[in-house]
Design an enzyme around this catalytic site. Sequence first.
Site, short mmCIF file in Angstrom:
data_model
loop_
_atom_site.label_atom_id
_atom_site.label_comp_id
_atom_site.label_asym_id
_atom_site.label_seq_id
_atom_site.Cartn_x
_atom_site.Cartn_y
_atom_site.Cartn_z
N GLY A 108 0.82 -1.21 0.00
CA GLY A 108 0.00 0.00 0.00
C GLY A 108 0.85 1.26 0.00
N GLY A 110 1.69 2.72 -2.64
CA GLY A 110 1.35 3.50 -3.83
C GLY A 110 2.18 3.12 -5.04
N SER A 111 2.30 1.83 -5.29
CA SER A 111 3.15 1.40 -6.42
C SER A 111 2.57 1.88 -7.76
CB SER A 111 3.34 -0.11 -6.43
OG SER A 111 2.10 -0.77 -6.39
N SER A 112 1.22 1.89 -7.87
CA SER A 112 0.63 2.33 -9.15
C SER A 112 0.93 3.80 -9.42
CB SER A 112 -0.89 2.16 -9.12
OG SER A 112 -1.22 0.85 -8.78
N ALA A 114 3.39 5.59 -8.11
CA ALA A 114 4.84 5.81 -8.29
C ALA A 114 5.28 5.38 -9.69
CB ALA A 114 5.62 5.06 -7.22
N ASP A 155 -1.45 10.44 -3.73
CA ASP A 155 -0.30 9.56 -3.92
C ASP A 155 0.56 10.02 -5.09
OD1 ASP A 155 -2.49 8.98 -5.51
OD2 ASP A 155 -2.55 6.85 -5.05
O1 PMV Z 1 -5.15 2.78 0.01
P1 PMV Z 1 -4.26 3.92 -0.42
O2 PMV Z 1 -2.94 3.89 0.26
O3 PMV Z 1 -4.18 4.04 -1.88
O4 PMV Z 1 -4.94 5.26 0.14
C1 PMV Z 1 -6.25 5.60 -0.17
C2 PMV Z 1 -6.58 6.93 0.42
C3 PMV Z 1 -8.00 7.38 0.18
O5 PMV Z 1 -8.14 8.68 0.75
C4 PMV Z 1 -8.98 6.46 0.89
C5 PMV Z 1 -8.36 7.41 -1.31
C6 PMV Z 1 -7.73 8.56 -2.07
O6 PMV Z 1 -7.69 8.48 -3.30
O7 PMV Z 1 -7.30 9.56 -1.47
#
Ligand code: PMV
Length: 327
Positions: A108, A110-112, A114, A155
Site C-alpha cells: 500500500g 502507492g506502487s501504481s 509511483a 499519492d
Molecule cells: O489505500 P491507499 O494507500 O491508496 O490510500 C487511499 C486513500 C483514500 O483517501 C482512501 C483514497 C484517495 O484516493 O485519497
Amino acid sequence: MNKVEASAPGKLMLFGEHSVVYGYPSIVTAVGQRIFVEVQEKNDDKFSVIAPEQGVDDYTKSIAHLGDDSVPRAVVFLEFLYKRFIEQYPKACGVQVTTRSEFSSQFGFGSSSAVTVAFAKALSELFEIKITKNELFQLCYKTVIDVQNIGSGFDLASAIWGGTIYYVKPAKIVQYLTSEEPPLVVGYTGIKADTTRLVRMVEQEKKNNPMKITKIFEEITRIVELAKTEIIAQNWLQVGRLMTENQLLLEELGVSSPELQTLIQASNSAGAFGAKLSGAGGGDCMIAVSSAITKSTIERNIEKANGQVLRVHTNAVGTKLERVHDL
Ligand code: PMV
C-alpha cells in the site's frame, strides 16, 4: 536511440484519508523506497513492457490500439499513461519500458502512482519535453481517473513533489511542511487493502448518512490543520496524539480492521506517541510516531502481534531523472 531512467518514491498517508477524496486537506510523506522506470525509443510503433516484479516478461501492443480490449492489471497504468502522453505530445514513437521496484505492491505504498509518475517523468526526459510538476500531475491524474475512476491524487502528488506535504486535490494546494523526517514506525498487517471497495463504501455511507459523514470529515480536517502546525514545529509528541485522534474517527467511519487495531494497540502500549492506519484501511499498513528511545520496543511489539515491521525513511525526494544513455 536514447534511453533514460527516472524514479519516484512510494508514500504513506499521515492524516486525512477518505476526507481528501471530497476536497478536504490531507498530509502525506514520501518514503525512501522507490520505483524505477527505464524507457528506450524503438524503431517501430509498439509499446512494450518488462515488469519483473509484476510477472510481466514481455507485453507488447501497437500504439494505435493502446487502451483497447482488456488491459492486464500489471500494465494498465503504464498503457493508459502512454495513450494520454501521445495524445498530448504527438511526437512519441514505439518505446520499450522496463520497471524495477524497491518495495512490494502489496504494502500500500502507492506502487501504481509511483510507476505512473516515474514513467511520465522518464517520457518527458526522453522526448525532451519541458513539463512542470503541475503539468506532470495533470497528465498522471487523468491516467488514474481513466483507469480507476476515483482517487484524490494524493499519492501522485507525493510521488511528484516528495517530502512531507499538505495536499488538497487535485494538487490545488501542495505545501512542503518540514525538512526533518517524521519519526515513524511502520507495521504491515499482511493483508492487501481494497482501496476501491473502501472508497465506494464511504461514498455509499455518505449518501445514506450525509450529516454523520460530513461531521467526521470536518473533525478529521480540524485534526489535519492542527497536525500541519505541529509538523511544521517538529513537535512529534503532538503529531502522535493527533494520529490517535484521527484513528478514532477512521474507526467511526468503519474503515479500520481487527489486524490494524492489534498493531496500533501494540504500538501504543509500547510507548508510541500515537498511531493510526495509513491509506484506505481494511489492511495494508499502520504507522506510529515514536521517540528514538521507544522505537525498537514498538517494533518488537508489532512483530509479537504478528505484524511485519517495514523500515522506511520518510520525507524522501520526489520523482527524478536517474540516468541518460546516449546510444
Ligand atoms: O489505500 P491507499 O494507500 O491508496 O490510500 C487511499 C486513500 C483514500 O483517501 C482512501 C483514497 C484517495 O484516493 O485519497
